[in-house]
Design an enzyme around this catalytic site. Structure first.
Site, mmCIF file in Angstrom:
data_model
loop_
_atom_site.group_PDB
_atom_site.id
_atom_site.type_symbol
_atom_site.label_atom_id
_atom_site.label_comp_id
_atom_site.label_asym_id
_atom_site.label_seq_id
_atom_site.Cartn_x
_atom_site.Cartn_y
_atom_site.Cartn_z
ATOM 1 N N GLY A 16 -9.813 70.628 93.907
ATOM 2 C CA GLY A 16 -10.585 71.183 94.937
ATOM 3 C C GLY A 16 -9.994 72.590 95.360
ATOM 4 O O GLY A 16 -8.542 73.021 94.891
ATOM 5 N N GLY A 18 -10.360 76.326 98.187
ATOM 6 C CA GLY A 18 -10.833 77.148 99.195
ATOM 7 C C GLY A 18 -9.986 77.892 99.609
ATOM 8 O O GLY A 18 -9.175 78.545 99.034
ATOM 9 N N MET A 20 -7.806 78.171 102.005
ATOM 10 C CA MET A 20 -6.293 77.768 101.978
ATOM 11 C C MET A 20 -5.367 77.393 100.834
ATOM 12 O O MET A 20 -4.593 76.625 100.816
ATOM 13 C CB MET A 20 -6.356 76.515 103.082
ATOM 14 C CG MET A 20 -6.345 76.957 104.403
ATOM 15 S SD MET A 20 -5.230 78.158 104.980
ATOM 16 C CE MET A 20 -3.814 77.332 104.909
ATOM 17 N N GLY A 21 -5.941 77.637 99.500
ATOM 18 C CA GLY A 21 -5.430 77.562 98.486
ATOM 19 C C GLY A 21 -6.009 76.369 97.454
ATOM 20 O O GLY A 21 -7.296 76.078 97.647
ATOM 21 N N VAL A 23 -5.950 72.608 95.188
ATOM 22 C CA VAL A 23 -5.469 71.288 95.211
ATOM 23 C C VAL A 23 -5.829 70.761 93.780
ATOM 24 O O VAL A 23 -6.593 70.908 93.245
ATOM 25 C CB VAL A 23 -6.489 70.128 96.095
ATOM 26 C CG1 VAL A 23 -5.844 69.066 96.161
ATOM 27 C CG2 VAL A 23 -6.717 71.129 97.557
ATOM 28 N N ASP A 132 -10.364 71.031 112.819
ATOM 29 C CA ASP A 132 -11.433 71.235 111.605
ATOM 30 C C ASP A 132 -12.285 69.690 111.398
ATOM 31 O O ASP A 132 -12.311 69.239 110.405
ATOM 32 C CB ASP A 132 -11.235 71.700 110.357
ATOM 33 C CG ASP A 132 -12.445 72.213 109.394
ATOM 34 O OD1 ASP A 132 -13.401 72.226 110.124
ATOM 35 O OD2 ASP A 132 -12.189 72.386 108.322
#
Length: 701
Positions: A16, A18, A20-21, A23, A132
């Site tokens: 994953g 996005g 924010m970095g 995964v 969120d």
């Protein structure tokens, strides 16, 4: 299996990514286990304030001992990158389940809310706010446990100031009104989002299912909370009151805690028949968490196993931090798994891996028993994912000069989530797409059609403007009230201007070194001096201004006021409103055609476009277009205006001479913001619903 070294970890698979970095599924060589490793963008570690807050709040989240919290194993910095090491979870998110199987039975829905509420209460007790909460952040494992995941950029309550990174998160569909108006968020903002999720679980419909961002923002700010019983007759009316209080506009009128919301939802179940079932067993035991001592941190940085460091047992940990007492009734058990219908059901959602991230920081997780259902509604519509053209089919489509207006899709380029706006820097041959739900900007080389990079910006970017004279891109981030300033030559953020208010659409007038930003909340336009990057003026316009555009040739700015059905005309040199033009119902966005001295205003509900004579400031025509027009852009050289119709996936082509629709183009899923390359005349459209940008082929000569 190919592995990439990263300190003591071996990165195995990207699962994953996005704003924010990234995964990864990773192997921890020290503890000999497979983990989920979140690696944050490099610039975050360079920000001292962000780095310190990250460490402080990751430590706080790692210390949570609620039984519904997935442990954070470790956190820190490796090779200049901040990281979070967490338990790897296999499962399917609640959002995917709702799409596949329709509304949940009320008892299922309350079970989810109760368990998520338990996790939120544990976080709030430690001063952490999720920010969120949404269905896609609620993960159901094969064992039917539900986890609240991705605290990503959650922060301590009351911590509202952004660092120079200008990064925050949140999904507009579930944002509390105060997130738009003040930028502040506390536990009650999470309660609001949880009430939104309760409504969606009961109805499989978002609380304000607007077809555009304008409608969603207006819903949260102005519309009354939805009534789930009005959409689904099997939902008791008692749930309407629960949702209404949870989604109250004033935070003081909401439930004080997520547990209170869950307790109220439980009481609303009294009208629902069905036996009480035994509470399922607790989730599988997790390995002992790591001792976050300085000695342990030093050993981690050196990529060496800690020496003689005793690990606390789960029993010892439990004694040190007992789980908080729940408010209200005991957890609601789920129903047993219903049989699969004999008819062909909706496709089962795919299992996916998630990293559980919390406070800027760490992750909270929620475990609660929840059974997966397979109830496909008869009117469910399956979307054909193969409808779009394959990226790269005409990679050089932007390189040739078009010989006519756009006529059909030549290629489709994947970008981020919800690309609501696009803009072209023609001299640098770049197209920028604002991904509202990714808090990022995708950069595309228009000549090759290749994505070259992604830029992290503020929260929920919805507006773009380019100053080609200075090669500067401006991004309006409605979620945190900031303006990101980007050097288009290097694609790097050079400044983040704190506007202090929610800003939506923006326009630049290079001649006056001014940027104009619409503020839908208080009926104003904010003026920023682009040379000093300071707010220099606030202009009062109409109610709920959204669309804004400029005509640099006449130093004029036009603003669509969607709640009082007017267009404000501003002299950009004096910053005074020189005229107010009455138009038809709910004007949304504006496009300028300087060649014909006209402006085109979309009206979403009326399915028309108003044509304004900019020399006389009057409406001279009304043109019927497609269903729910949201975007508009002019190509003066070809004497056409394009209007994107988000509901019927079409683009109307208007001839500026006859002021009539001369063609209707089939578009992709959810066409919204558009841009025309002034050199090649190729049309680009961002598609909100499928995360792509379409490149349109010109009509043959």
């Amino acid at each position: 299996m190919d592995e990439t070294p990263f300190g003591r970890y071996r990165l195995r698979e990207l699962i994953g990514e996005g704003g924010m970095g990234q995964v990864y599924e990773a192997y921890d060589t020290v503890t000999d286990r497979i983990v989920a490793l979140k690696v944050l963008p490099q610039q975050m570690a360079a920000d001292k304030e962000f780095r310190e807050r990250f460490r402080r709040e990751a430590h706080a989240a790692a210390g949570l001992r609620d039984p519904h919290v997935v442990p954070i194993h470790d956190f820190g910095e490796i090779d200049g990158r901040l990281f979070l090491d967490m338990r790897l979870i296999e499962g399917t998110d609640v959002g995917a389940m709702l799409r596949a199987s329709g509304p949940m039975p009320p008892r299922f829905a309350v079970s989810v809310i109760d368990q998520v509420g338990s996790a939120l209460d544990a976080a709030h007790a430690e001063g952490l706010v999720h920010r969120d909460v949404k269905p896609s952040n609620m993960l159901v494992t094969p064992k039917n446990f539900v986890y609240l995941i991705d605290f990503g950029i959650a922060r301590s309550a009351g911590d509202t100031n952004l660092t120079s990174t200008g990064i925050a998160i949140g999904t507009m569909t579930y944002m509390a009104p105060e997130r738009f108006t003040t930028g502040q968020a506390d536990a009650r903002s999470d309660v609001y989002a949880l009430a939104c999720v309760l409504h969606e679980c009961l109805t499989a419909s978002r609380p304000y299912p607007g077809k555009s961002l304008e409608q969603q923002v207006a819903g949260h700010l102005n519309k009354p909370p939805p009534k789930p019983s009005a959409l689904r007759s099997s939902v008791p009316t008692a749930f309407d009151e629960v949702v209404a209080r949870g989604m109250a506009k004033n935070p003081n009128d909401r439930y004080d805690t997520a547990g209170e919301l869950a307790a109220a939802a439980y009481q609303a179940l009294r009208a629902v028949p069905g036996p009480r079932l035994p509470t399922p067993p607790p989730p599988p035991a997790e390995e002992p968490t790591i001792d976050f001592s300085e000695t342990r941190a030093n050993a981690t940085r050196q990529n060496q196993p800690p020496q003689n460091q005793p690990q606390p047992t789960r029993r010892e940990t439990s004694r040190q931090a007992p789980p908080p007492t729940r408010v209200g009734p005991p957890p609601v058990p789920p129903l047993s798994r219903p049989p699969v219908p004999s008819r062909s059901p909706a496709p089962a959602p795919k299992s996916r891996r998630w990293i559980l991230v919390a406070a800027i920081v760490g992750i909270l997780a929620l475990a609660g028993a929840f059974a997966v259902w397979q109830l496909a509604a008869s009117d469910d519509k399956a979307k054909d994912s193969t409808a779009s053209s394959t990226p790269g089919d005409t990679a050089d489509s932007g390189a040739a000069i078009a010989n006519g207006p756009a006529a059909s899709i030549a290629t489709t380029i994947p970008v981020g989530t919800t690309p609501v706006a696009v803009v072209i820097e023609a001299n640098l041959r770049k197209l920028y797409a604002a991904n509202a739900d990714d808090s990022s900007i995708t950069v595309i080389d228009v000549d090759s059609g290749a994505v070259t990079t992604s830029i992290d910006v503020g929260k929920t970017p919805v507006g773009l403007a380019v100053d080609s004279d200075t090669q500067t891109l401006y991004v309006a981030n409605i979620g945190d009230g900031t303006l990101s300033v980007i050097d288009a030559s290097t694609d790097s953020v050079t400044a983040t201007v704190d506007i202090g208010k929610a800003i939506a659409r923006i326009a630049v007038d290079p001649g006056t070194s001014s940027l104009f930003a619409s503020n839908p909340d208080d009926g104003t336009v904010i003026v920023v001096d682009t040379s000093t990057r300071e707010v220099v003026d606030t202009i009062t316009v109409g109610a709920f201004p959204w669309g804004v555009t400029s005509d640099p040739s006449s130093q004029t700015v036009y603003v669509a006021n969607s709640r009082d059905n007017t267009v404000s005309v501003i002299d950009s040199s004096t910053r005074a409103v020189r005229a107010t033009i009455p138009v038809t119902d709910k004007p949304a966005r504006i496009g300028i055609d300087p060649a014909s001295q006209t402006a085109y205003v979309t009206h979403e509900d009326a399915n028309v476009v108003s044509v304004l004579d900019t020399s006389s400031d009057t409406v001279v025509a009304t043109v019927a277009v497609g269903a729910f027009p949201v975007g508009v852009v002019a190509d003066s050289d070809l004497a056409v205006v394009y209007v994107s119709n988000i509901e019927d996936n079409t683009i109307s082509v208007i001839d500026t001479t006859s002021r009539s629709v001369v063609n209707t183009i089939t578009a992709a899923d959810g066409p919204s913001g558009m841009a025309v390359d002034p050199i090649t005349h190729v049309l680009y459209a961002g598609n909100e619903y499928d995360g792509t940008v379409s490149v349109f082929e010109p009509a043959p000569s």
